[in-house]
Write a protein that holds these residues in place. Sequence first.
Motif, PDB file in Angstrom:
ATOM      1  N   ASP A 284       0.836  -1.219   0.000  1.00 16.28           N
ATOM      2  CA  ASP A 284       0.000   0.000   0.000  1.00 16.28           C
ATOM      3  C   ASP A 284       0.863   1.259   0.000  1.00 16.28           C
ATOM      4  OD1 ASP A 284      -2.353  -1.377  -0.068  1.00 16.28           O
ATOM      5  OD2 ASP A 284      -2.722  -1.279   2.092  1.00 16.28           O
ATOM      6  N   ASN A 285       1.961   1.226   0.766  1.00 21.34           N
ATOM      7  CA  ASN A 285       2.867   2.379   0.770  1.00 21.34           C
ATOM      8  C   ASN A 285       3.452   2.616  -0.619  1.00 21.34           C
ATOM      9  OD1 ASN A 285       3.764   3.879   3.380  1.00 21.34           O
ATOM     10  ND2 ASN A 285       3.320   1.799   4.060  1.00 21.34           N
TER      11      ASN A 285
ATOM     12  N   GLY B 231       3.962   5.439  -5.629  1.00 17.26           N
ATOM     13  CA  GLY B 231       3.975   5.293  -7.099  1.00 17.26           C
ATOM     14  C   GLY B 231       2.963   6.229  -7.735  1.00 17.26           C
ATOM     15  N   GLN B 232       1.759   6.265  -7.162  1.00 18.60           N
ATOM     16  CA  GLN B 232       0.699   7.136  -7.707  1.00 18.60           C
ATOM     17  C   GLN B 232       1.066   8.607  -7.582  1.00 18.60           C
ATOM     18  OE1 GLN B 232      -2.624   5.643  -5.483  1.00 18.60           O
ATOM     19  NE2 GLN B 232      -3.194   4.167  -7.064  1.00 18.60           N
ATOM     20  N   THR B 233       1.720   8.965  -6.478  1.00 17.44           N
ATOM     21  CA  THR B 233       2.095  10.383  -6.334  1.00 17.44           C
ATOM     22  C   THR B 233       3.161  10.781  -7.367  1.00 17.44           C
ATOM     23  OG1 THR B 233       3.799   9.923  -4.694  1.00 17.44           O
ATOM     24  CG2 THR B 233       1.622  10.465  -3.845  1.00 17.44           C
ATOM     25  N   TYR B 234       3.904   9.784  -7.870  1.00 13.41           N
ATOM     26  CA  TYR B 234       4.877  10.067  -8.940  1.00 13.41           C
ATOM     27  C   TYR B 234       4.238   9.936 -10.325  1.00 13.41           C
ATOM     28  CZ  TYR B 234       8.961  10.114  -5.828  1.00 13.41           C
ATOM     29  OH  TYR B 234       9.888  10.437  -4.869  1.00 13.41           O
ATOM     30  N   GLY B 235       2.947   9.618 -10.353  1.00 11.50           N
ATOM     31  CA  GLY B 235       2.233   9.556 -11.620  1.00 11.50           C
ATOM     32  C   GLY B 235       2.259   8.192 -12.294  1.00 11.50           C
ATOM     33  N   VAL B 236       2.715   7.159 -11.580  1.00 12.94           N
ATOM     34  CA  VAL B 236       2.702   5.801 -12.153  1.00 12.94           C
ATOM     35  C   VAL B 236       1.352   5.169 -11.833  1.00 12.94           C
ATOM     36  CG1 VAL B 236       3.974   3.628 -12.334  1.00 12.94           C
ATOM     37  CG2 VAL B 236       5.157   5.694 -11.597  1.00 12.94           C
TER      38      VAL B 236
ATOM     39  N   GLY C 180      -1.884   1.990 -12.782  1.00 15.35           N
ATOM     40  CA  GLY C 180      -2.369   0.739 -13.383  1.00 15.35           C
ATOM     41  C   GLY C 180      -1.380  -0.404 -13.394  1.00 15.35           C
ATOM     42  N   LYS C 181      -1.315  -1.073 -14.555  1.00 16.12           N
ATOM     43  CA  LYS C 181      -0.485  -2.284 -14.672  1.00 16.12           C
ATOM     44  C   LYS C 181       0.994  -1.965 -14.472  1.00 16.12           C
ATOM     45  CE  LYS C 181      -3.173  -5.189 -17.785  1.00 16.12           C
ATOM     46  NZ  LYS C 181      -3.308  -5.677 -19.147  1.00 16.12           N
ATOM     47  N   GLU C 182       1.388  -0.807 -14.994  1.00 13.91           N
ATOM     48  CA  GLU C 182       2.795  -0.428 -14.872  1.00 13.91           C
ATOM     49  C   GLU C 182       3.193  -0.300 -13.397  1.00 13.91           C
ATOM     50  OE1 GLU C 182       3.873   3.418 -16.332  1.00 13.91           O
ATOM     51  OE2 GLU C 182       6.013   3.020 -16.011  1.00 13.91           O
ATOM     52  N   LEU C 183       2.279   0.287 -12.622  1.00 15.80           N
ATOM     53  CA  LEU C 183       2.566   0.466 -11.195  1.00 15.80           C
ATOM     54  C   LEU C 183       2.685  -0.892 -10.504  1.00 15.80           C
ATOM     55  CD1 LEU C 183       2.931   2.199  -8.670  1.00 15.80           C
ATOM     56  CD2 LEU C 183       0.459   2.389  -8.497  1.00 15.80           C
ATOM     57  N   LYS C 184       1.740  -1.788 -10.823  1.00 11.27           N
ATOM     58  CA  LYS C 184       1.777  -3.124 -10.200  1.00 11.27           C
ATOM     59  C   LYS C 184       3.095  -3.819 -10.516  1.00 11.27           C
ATOM     60  CE  LYS C 184      -3.089  -4.079  -9.749  1.00 11.27           C
ATOM     61  NZ  LYS C 184      -4.288  -4.663 -10.294  1.00 11.27           N
ATOM     62  N   GLN C 185       3.492  -3.704 -11.789  1.00  8.70           N
ATOM     63  CA  GLN C 185       4.732  -4.352 -12.222  1.00  8.70           C
ATOM     64  C   GLN C 185       5.943  -3.739 -11.520  1.00  8.70           C
ATOM     65  OE1 GLN C 185       5.412  -4.112 -16.483  1.00  8.70           O
ATOM     66  NE2 GLN C 185       7.555  -4.698 -16.144  1.00  8.70           N
ATOM     67  N   ARG C 186       5.941  -2.412 -11.402  1.00 10.51           N
ATOM     68  CA  ARG C 186       7.061  -1.734 -10.748  1.00 10.51           C
ATOM     69  C   ARG C 186       7.133  -2.088  -9.258  1.00 10.51           C
ATOM     70  NH1 ARG C 186      11.312  -0.915 -11.824  1.00 10.51           N
ATOM     71  NH2 ARG C 186      11.746   0.974 -10.640  1.00 10.51           N
ATOM     72  N   ILE C 187       5.948  -2.235  -8.646  1.00  8.86           N
ATOM     73  CA  ILE C 187       5.946  -2.599  -7.214  1.00  8.86           C
ATOM     74  C   ILE C 187       6.595  -3.982  -7.035  1.00  8.86           C
ATOM     75  CG2 ILE C 187       4.481  -3.159  -5.236  1.00  8.86           C
ATOM     76  CD1 ILE C 187       2.540  -0.966  -6.210  1.00  8.86           C
ATOM     77  N   GLN C 188       6.203  -4.910  -7.939  1.00 12.71           N
ATOM     78  CA  GLN C 188       6.802  -6.247  -7.870  1.00 12.71           C
ATOM     79  C   GLN C 188       8.321  -6.153  -8.036  1.00 12.71           C
ATOM     80  OE1 GLN C 188       5.150  -9.339  -7.508  1.00 12.71           O
ATOM     81  NE2 GLN C 188       3.394  -8.075  -6.977  1.00 12.71           N
ATOM     82  N   GLU C 189       8.743  -5.330  -8.986  1.00 11.74           N
ATOM     83  CA  GLU C 189      10.172  -5.223  -9.274  1.00 11.74           C
ATOM     84  C   GLU C 189      10.956  -4.640  -8.094  1.00 11.74           C
ATOM     85  OE1 GLU C 189       9.605  -4.586 -14.099  1.00 11.74           O
ATOM     86  OE2 GLU C 189      10.421  -2.963 -12.897  1.00 11.74           O
ATOM     87  N   VAL C 190      10.436  -3.545  -7.543  1.00  7.69           N
ATOM     88  CA  VAL C 190      11.211  -2.926  -6.443  1.00  7.69           C
ATOM     89  C   VAL C 190      11.164  -3.790  -5.177  1.00  7.69           C
ATOM     90  CG1 VAL C 190      10.994  -0.563  -7.311  1.00  7.69           C
ATOM     91  CG2 VAL C 190       9.331  -1.410  -5.639  1.00  7.69           C
ATOM     92  N   LEU C 191      10.052  -4.496  -4.989  1.00  5.87           N
ATOM     93  CA  LEU C 191       9.998  -5.399  -3.835  1.00  5.87           C
ATOM     94  C   LEU C 191      11.014  -6.529  -4.002  1.00  5.87           C
ATOM     95  CD1 LEU C 191       6.163  -5.594  -3.066  1.00  5.87           C
ATOM     96  CD2 LEU C 191       7.946  -4.816  -1.502  1.00  5.87           C
ATOM     97  N   THR C 192      11.180  -6.985  -5.254  1.00  6.63           N
ATOM     98  CA  THR C 192      12.179  -8.018  -5.527  1.00  6.63           C
ATOM     99  C   THR C 192      13.576  -7.454  -5.267  1.00  6.63           C
ATOM    100  OG1 THR C 192      10.704  -8.871  -7.219  1.00  6.63           O
ATOM    101  CG2 THR C 192      12.977  -9.687  -7.275  1.00  6.63           C
TER     102      THR C 192
ATOM    103  N   ALA D  69      12.846   1.975  -1.866  1.00  9.33           N
ATOM    104  CA  ALA D  69      12.020   1.442  -2.959  1.00  9.33           C
ATOM    105  C   ALA D  69      10.938   2.442  -3.379  1.00  9.33           C
ATOM    106  CB  ALA D  69      11.376   0.132  -2.521  1.00  9.33           C
ATOM    107  N   ALA D  70      10.400   3.179  -2.399  1.00 10.34           N
ATOM    108  CA  ALA D  70       9.321   4.134  -2.692  1.00 10.34           C
ATOM    109  C   ALA D  70       9.776   5.245  -3.639  1.00 10.34           C
ATOM    110  CB  ALA D  70       8.801   4.745  -1.390  1.00 10.34           C
ATOM    111  N   ALA D  71      11.098   5.447  -3.705  1.00 14.72           N
ATOM    112  CA  ALA D  71      11.614   6.513  -4.586  1.00 14.72           C
ATOM    113  C   ALA D  71      12.021   5.982  -5.956  1.00 14.72           C
ATOM    114  CB  ALA D  71      12.810   7.182  -3.913  1.00 14.72           C
ATOM    115  N   LEU D  72      11.847   4.675  -6.175  1.00 16.98           N
ATOM    116  CA  LEU D  72      12.338   4.078  -7.426  1.00 16.98           C
ATOM    117  C   LEU D  72      11.235   3.758  -8.414  1.00 16.98           C
ATOM    118  CD1 LEU D  72      14.865   1.510  -5.888  1.00 16.98           C
ATOM    119  CD2 LEU D  72      15.332   3.804  -6.730  1.00 16.98           C
ATOM    120  N   LEU D  73       9.981   3.889  -7.959  1.00 16.76           N
ATOM    121  CA  LEU D  73       8.863   3.361  -8.761  1.00 16.76           C
ATOM    122  C   LEU D  73       8.723   4.054 -10.121  1.00 16.76           C
ATOM    123  CD1 LEU D  73       6.666   3.191  -5.630  1.00 16.76           C
ATOM    124  CD2 LEU D  73       7.041   1.203  -7.075  1.00 16.76           C
ATOM    125  N   HIS D  74       9.111   5.301 -10.210  1.00 11.60           N
ATOM    126  CA  HIS D  74       8.953   6.037 -11.471  1.00 11.60           C
ATOM    127  C   HIS D  74      10.239   6.035 -12.299  1.00 11.60           C
ATOM    128  CE1 HIS D  74      10.725   8.747  -8.629  1.00 11.60           C
ATOM    129  NE2 HIS D  74      10.828   9.732  -9.487  1.00 11.60           N
TER     130      HIS D  74
END
Lengths: 324, 380
Positions: free
Chosen positions: A114-115, A120-125, A127-139, A165-170
């Motif tokens: 959720d964080n 991610g949303q505050t950086y403008g990411v 939908g699917k891209e955000l979900k994918q990026r979350i998976q990537e940064v969590l990995t 990780a929160a700063a890498l999503l975009h």
Amino acid sequence: MIETTPKASSTLQFASAPIETILEVSHLRKTYAKKQALQDVTFSLKAGTSFGFLGPNGAGKSTTMKILTGIIKADSGSVKLFGQELTTDADAVSKYIGYVPQEITLYEKLSAYDNLEFFGQTYGVRGKELKQRIQEVLTQTGLLDRAKDEISTFSGGMKRRINIAAALLHRPKLLILDEPTVGIDPQSRNHIFEMIRELNREGVTIIYSTHYMEEVEVLCDEVAIMDQGMIKAMGPLGELLDRYGDNAIYLEVNGLQELPPLEHVTSTRKEGSGWVLETERMNSVMQHLLQLASTHSWDVKQLTVVRPSLEHVFLRVTGTQLRD
Amino acid sequence: MKAIIIKELKLIRKDRRSFIFLLLMPILFIVMFGSIMGGSSDSSAISIHVIDQDQSTASKSFIQQIDNIMDVKESPAASLNDELDKIKRGQFSSVLVIPQGFGAGMQQGKAADVQLHEDPSAKTDLAPIQAILSGISSEYREQKLSKTLLANGDSKAQVEATLASPIRIQHIPTSADHFDAIDQVVPGMTVMFVFFIMITMARRFFDEKKTGLLSRVRSTNVKPLQYLIGMWIPFVLTVIAQCVVLFAFGHFVYGLQLGDLFALGAVILCLSIAGTGIGLGLAFIVPGEGAAMVITQLISTGGALIGGLWVPSYLMPKFIQNIGHFLPQFWAQNSLQNIIAHGAHINDIWGPALILLVFGLIGLIIALVRLPAFLRSAVN
């Protein structure tokens, strides 16, 4: 190649080179309630650099970073990112820069997922891209299996990883980290170092602020030493060590109470159980010492060339020890 | 902005303190006040302590007549001193003593005295008891007169005509089918606890500032106005949900009539804008969470008292009523009761609803003016 004019001024600049200049900071000044936090800070960075800001608390590192990220405004001076003035193009900040603040700025009651979704949303990411990026940064952080857990259940090191990780999503081109390893365990610290190295290998330019010398030595290829709101010295790490490091020999002899007079030694100081002998003529002094050892049958415990350290560089440049 | 709204809603959902303040406490208060005030408009709930020292047929008949109207608690003849002590201790307001000779006096056609021992400090409690006893006494007088007139040879019709009062009071309900304590308690407690959202709001804003989250959010795409509105909307939605739950509780548990749902919804919306708007303004002007807590308590409980949320406004002194007109609580309660008890529709409540919106707007304007300073203070 970096040109520096240490001590005389904090307006230091990298020489122009074929590599793209990503950031140009000119003559930044900032005052907080009569206290001058920044005094004429100037530097520029080339793409792909891993740049360390080294200095004690209150040196002006965080203020510089907050100006770069648009959180605060400088009293004067300019910041250009990819040639665009940040004050007139504030969106560029959030588009190109990822900022990891000194504090753990996460919502404790929300899960890691959720964080990350929020930031991610505050950086403008979206939908699917955000979900994918979350998976990537969590990995990347090694915390994929803890995605649904509340941040409050995480250790300090885990929180620090999610904080980054929160700063890498975009996919920022410039990642600014303000003392990101404060108060964490060695394992998490190593994990964070590896993450930063990996990001740098991928082409992300890094600005890393710390007051730990060893972190700069391990992570950064270029360093700026800050103190009292000024950049005191700046350049590639090796160059700084060469320029400001001691030419010295360390001698430790069992039972020796006093050193005899030595030629070509400019200064001598006691350190531990031995002496540090500063000299411009290393070979000659070393030979002389070996002769003395043989003549007087000294029980030599240690006779070595002192490796220049960043700590020494800091001492030479600022005139003080690096304080916490 | 959507990201902030969703995040805030998730945080509010996980905030147990807010749940206690916004839902559990008002429900407890509704139950408590409902029990205390429930049926207070019904005179059978008024109780009177009686000591029958006469124990005659006439005294028992007199007690029976009282019992038809009030709840009679009869005590033994020797317990007078104990009962008087209880009055002094404030356990009840009066005791009626029927002395020996009451029945004999009645038989002889003499005035039969009864004694009502009163607590002079409980005038409000005593007033209905005195009125009821006075009514019963009048009935006895009429019976006596009726007997005398019949004995003098008047017909029954003539007697009735003679005894008929020259003034007749017609009881005409203005609009509602009924109005009881719960019509006061449910909207009153709802309005009162709506304003407790201000504590939650102030806490959230100070947390954002203290933890550096606000500073971090400022390094993203989010603009200051988006941040403000994004933080505000979830609280408006929370208050709407709070009102819906409390009115539903009143409706299903106490049979509260909700009246025109459209008008009720409009007032709830305006009330939520007023409460959260003031909360927003407060969060941006107070120096810290502690001050916000104190001011919220003052606004919520002081406003509840003066605004007529605990007892109807018309029962309070005139100057208090006048002060109440400057409070959002008064206008919220006024419009809600008009809908619930007097069958008001949207056309009847737009004035108070507009006043509530103005209160919300003032809070929002304060927040907008103070926002730049608040953001600046968040980075140091």
